[in-house]
Write a protein that holds these residues in place. Structure first.
Motif, mmCIF file in Angstrom:
data_model
loop_
_atom_site.group_PDB
_atom_site.id
_atom_site.type_symbol
_atom_site.label_atom_id
_atom_site.label_comp_id
_atom_site.label_asym_id
_atom_site.label_seq_id
_atom_site.Cartn_x
_atom_site.Cartn_y
_atom_site.Cartn_z
ATOM 1 N N SER A 19 -2.260 5.018 0.328
ATOM 2 C CA SER A 19 -1.762 3.708 -0.092
ATOM 3 C C SER A 19 -2.387 3.287 -1.422
ATOM 4 N N ARG A 20 -3.676 3.508 -1.571
ATOM 5 C CA ARG A 20 -4.365 3.161 -2.818
ATOM 6 C C ARG A 20 -3.761 3.942 -3.992
ATOM 7 N N TYR A 22 -0.641 5.131 -4.332
ATOM 8 C CA TYR A 22 0.652 4.548 -4.684
ATOM 9 C C TYR A 22 0.496 3.141 -5.259
ATOM 10 N N ASP A 23 -0.400 2.344 -4.697
ATOM 11 C CA ASP A 23 -0.620 0.983 -5.207
ATOM 12 C C ASP A 23 -1.049 1.014 -6.671
ATOM 13 N N GLU A 24 -1.907 1.953 -7.016
ATOM 14 C CA GLU A 24 -2.336 2.080 -8.413
ATOM 15 C C GLU A 24 -1.153 2.440 -9.308
ATOM 16 N N ALA A 27 1.035 -0.748 -9.706
ATOM 17 C CA ALA A 27 0.328 -1.981 -10.072
ATOM 18 C C ALA A 27 1.002 -2.736 -11.210
ATOM 19 N N ASN A 32 3.111 -3.808 -4.219
ATOM 20 C CA ASN A 32 2.320 -2.723 -3.649
ATOM 21 C C ASN A 32 3.268 -1.750 -2.949
ATOM 22 N N VAL A 33 2.733 -0.670 -2.436
ATOM 23 C CA VAL A 33 3.589 0.362 -1.858
ATOM 24 C C VAL A 33 4.314 -0.129 -0.608
#
Length: 134
Positions: A19-20, A22-24, A27, A32-33
């Motif tokens: 998740s982190r 994809y979130d990055e 951004a 968010n994802v």
């Protein structure tokens, strides 16, 4: 590296890392994802009810409702009356469609990076195993 044999512990840790990742990548698009995934589901489904969308995403209605309120406030989704008074349908707005088009290349790059890290065969096996667990 974790020494635990607990499948849940490993899955949750991996899920947070993925998740982190994809979130990055997303951004710069203000989502968010989880929100991106919700918008993608709306893109694929035809005027789903909240219940249908929750089932398709594997979410509780209350969790979906919280996410929908955020996206509705951003103008990315809209709620409309369904076939009867008890049903509400969820619609992807033009702004939501534009966001998906703009963000898709970033999502695709994040996806390609993970596939490159795993390899196609292991990715396919992972998806198969996760499907069994879901």
């Amino acid at each position: 590296m974790l020494t635990s044999e607990c499948i849940c512990t490993h899955l949750r840790r991996a899920a947070r890392g993925v998740s982190r990742h994809y979130d990055e990548a997303l951004a710069g698009f203000g989502v968010n994802v989880a929100q991106f995934s919700l918008l993608r589901h709306l893109q694929r489904l035809d005027r789903p009810s909240i219940t249908t969308l929750a089932e398709a995403m594997g979410l509780e209605r209350s969790t979906l409702g919280r996410n929908l309120r955020v996206l509705e406030a951003e103008g990315l989704v809209a709620l409309a009356d369904g076939d009867d008074q008890r049903n509400r349908v969820v619609l992807l707005t033009e702004s939501g469609t534009q966001l998906l088009q703009a963000a898709y290349p970033a999502w695709e790059q994040a996806q390609a990076e993970l596939v490159e890290r795993l390899g196609v065969g292991p990715r396919d096996e992972l998806v198969r195993l996760l499907g069994q667990l879901a």
